[in-house]
Design an enzyme around this catalytic site. Structure first.
Site, mmCIF file in Angstrom:
data_model
loop_
_atom_site.group_PDB
_atom_site.id
_atom_site.type_symbol
_atom_site.label_atom_id
_atom_site.label_comp_id
_atom_site.label_asym_id
_atom_site.label_seq_id
_atom_site.Cartn_x
_atom_site.Cartn_y
_atom_site.Cartn_z
ATOM 1 N N CYS A 156 -10.282 58.204 -7.008
ATOM 2 C CA CYS A 156 -11.280 59.083 -7.634
ATOM 3 C C CYS A 156 -10.595 60.191 -8.458
ATOM 4 O O CYS A 156 -9.565 60.733 -8.042
ATOM 5 C CB CYS A 156 -12.140 59.708 -6.545
ATOM 6 S SG CYS A 156 -13.354 60.868 -7.192
ATOM 7 N N GLU A 186 -6.724 59.946 2.413
ATOM 8 C CA GLU A 186 -6.655 60.835 1.242
ATOM 9 C C GLU A 186 -5.610 61.929 1.458
ATOM 10 O O GLU A 186 -4.820 62.231 0.551
ATOM 11 C CB GLU A 186 -8.023 61.478 0.976
ATOM 12 C CG GLU A 186 -7.985 62.380 -0.258
ATOM 13 C CD GLU A 186 -9.226 63.267 -0.369
ATOM 14 O OE1 GLU A 186 -10.355 62.765 -0.170
ATOM 15 O OE2 GLU A 186 -9.067 64.469 -0.655
HETATM 16 S S1 SF4 Z 1 -16.282 62.285 -1.991
HETATM 17 FE FE1 SF4 Z 1 -14.266 61.435 -2.539
HETATM 18 S S2 SF4 Z 1 -14.761 59.654 -3.828
HETATM 19 FE FE2 SF4 Z 1 -16.601 60.946 -3.756
HETATM 20 S S3 SF4 Z 1 -16.484 62.261 -5.582
HETATM 21 FE FE3 SF4 Z 1 -15.574 63.369 -3.848
HETATM 22 S S4 SF4 Z 1 -13.377 62.899 -3.991
HETATM 23 FE FE4 SF4 Z 1 -14.437 61.394 -5.229
#
Ligand code: SF4
Length: 421
Positions: A156, A186
């Site tokens: 992301c 993450e």
């Molecule tokens: S929850 Fe994780 S995948 Fe979703 S927008 Fe936020 S950083 Fe990106």
């Protein structure tokens, strides 16, 4: 060796921008994740009442932009490489339903070996490997590049922003203090970004209690041994409090509780100011709120929902989903809360619900959870929960009361049974 006078075609082995196949996968995405119930409840102002029971849906819930993109990209990958073996590093997102759908499409999840590392031993240069929305560590990325497989990177953009921030801390000689869970994919990937610089360091603090230990050392030099012991698995190799807490930069896992992340940053800032003085703060402290907007929006929406005098809340999402757990924690501070992994955890036939109580790791079953006096049930879902699971949960909550939502929403149903609040 003769010089080549014609352009050499180099096969692309790294993709991170999609394949432009949205039109071809849209039908499958709709079949697998769409919910007519959710569309209807949204259209009715996020609340629907049937037979005296109202369900209020948080105004922000479910799939975030990062998850939407990662799931779409995985479906596109299957379409783009129909004859290839496709692997996925861990889970694409933390939702069992979505991961099972990918498995049904022949996308194999790469598990961790007993050492805790992902086992890439069966991945070959002929294969395709999907990297999940929360990214992979620099080390795992390097191992996969060395194998030569085609990599489809769904990390992301909001996670990439945190990586940039952490890398800049390491570059400038600041230890990255990351508010997160050090076992979370993450956070592991984020922490690994400091390795771009030889002297890069990190420390992962789970909560305010751990942050206070760090503050005690910064402020008064107390507890170095305790810090080394406590953070043995959550800090860079050779972590030395005296050296590595002189200059600190704050970041956070994107899905943490926003209020706690801000409070931790403020507490560490206070400790650094006490130790070095306000004039020298910039030389010793940096901070940047890296909670993503999707997480923030879902937390804000659930707080608004709780203002509407709900009697009980059902939170739908994977038990290992960080942002879902935080939504459940926010609700549990105020009303009885049931965090269910899947809509199937709500069993109308027996009036029971299987859920993971906040702060525990184990699912438990509760009978009679929807008390006869309860009139308003709040519903929300984590950023990795598809709409069909939310819609199914709503239907099952009504069914627990013996109410048929589908019949009540059908065109021509009596208005008294289909009031919109
Ligand atoms: S929850 Fe994780 S995948 Fe979703 S927008 Fe936020 S950083 Fe990106």
């Amino acid at each position: 060796m003769p010089r080549l006078d014609f352009p050499v075609s180099v096969e692309q082995t790294y993709f991170r921008k999609g394949f432009g196949l949205r039109g071809e996968i849209q039908g499958a995405l709709t079949d697998d994740y769409h919910s007519a119930v959710v569309d209807e409840v949204r259209a009715r102002g996020y609340a629907v009442t049937v037979g005296g029971l109202t369900i209020r849906l948080a105004q922000e819930f479910g799939f975030c932009y990062g998850v939407d993109r990662a799931v779409e990209y995985a479906y596109e990958t299957r379409t783009k490489f129909p004859g290839k073996r496709i692997h996925l590093v861990g889970e694409i997102i933390h939702n069992p339903h979505v991961n099972a759908k990918l498995a049904d499409m022949g996308i194999a999840i790469i598990a961790r070996s007993t050492s805790g590392d992902f086992d890439f031993s069966h991945v070959t240069a002929d294969d395709v490997v999907i990297l999940p929305a929360f990214g992979v560590t620099r080390e795992d990325f390097g191992r996969l590049r060395a194998i030569g497989a085609v990599l489809v990177d769904t990390t992301c953009g909001s996670v990439l922003n945190v990586w940039k921030r952490v890398e800049s801390y390491a570059r400038d000689g600041f230890t990255a203090v990351i508010h997160g869970k050090y076992q979370h994919e993450e956070t592991k990937a984020t922490a690994s970004q400091v390795s771009q610089h030889a002297a890069g360091r990190y420390l992962v603090v789970r909560d305010m209690a751990e942050a206070r230990l760090v503050c005690d050392f910064i402020e008064r030099g107390e507890g170095a041994d305790e810090l080394r012991r406590r953070f043995a698995s959550a800090a860079s190799t050779g972590f030395d409090p005296a050296r590595d807490l002189e200059r600190v930069g704050i970041a956070n896992q994107t899905t943490m509780l926003s209020s706690e992340s801000l409070a931790i940053a403020a507490e560490i800032r206070r400790a650094v100011t006490a130790r070095h003085g306000a004039a020298a703060l910039a030389e010793h402290f940096r901070s940047f709120d890296t909670i993503c907007s999707a997480t923030q929006d879902r937390q804000d929406a659930v707080l608004r929902l709780l203002k509407d005098s709900v009697d009980v809340v059902v939170v739908v999402g994977g038990y290992n989903s960080s942002n879902t757990n935080h939504l459940a924690a926010l609700c549990a501070e105020r009303v009885p809360t049931y965090h269910v992994q899947d809509a199937g955890c709500i069993v109308p036939e027996t009036g029971t619900i299987r859920h993971k109580p906040v702060g525990t790791q184990q699912e438990t079953a509760v009978a009679g959870w929807l008390a006869p006096a309860a009139r308003v049930v709040g519903v929300t879902a984590g950023a990795s929960t598809p709409n069909n699971k939310v819609g199914e949960a709503i239907s099952r909550i009504f069914a627990t009361r013996g109410l048929d939502l589908a019949a009540a929403l059908a065109p021509g149903a009596p208005v008294s049974e289909n009031r919109v609040s």
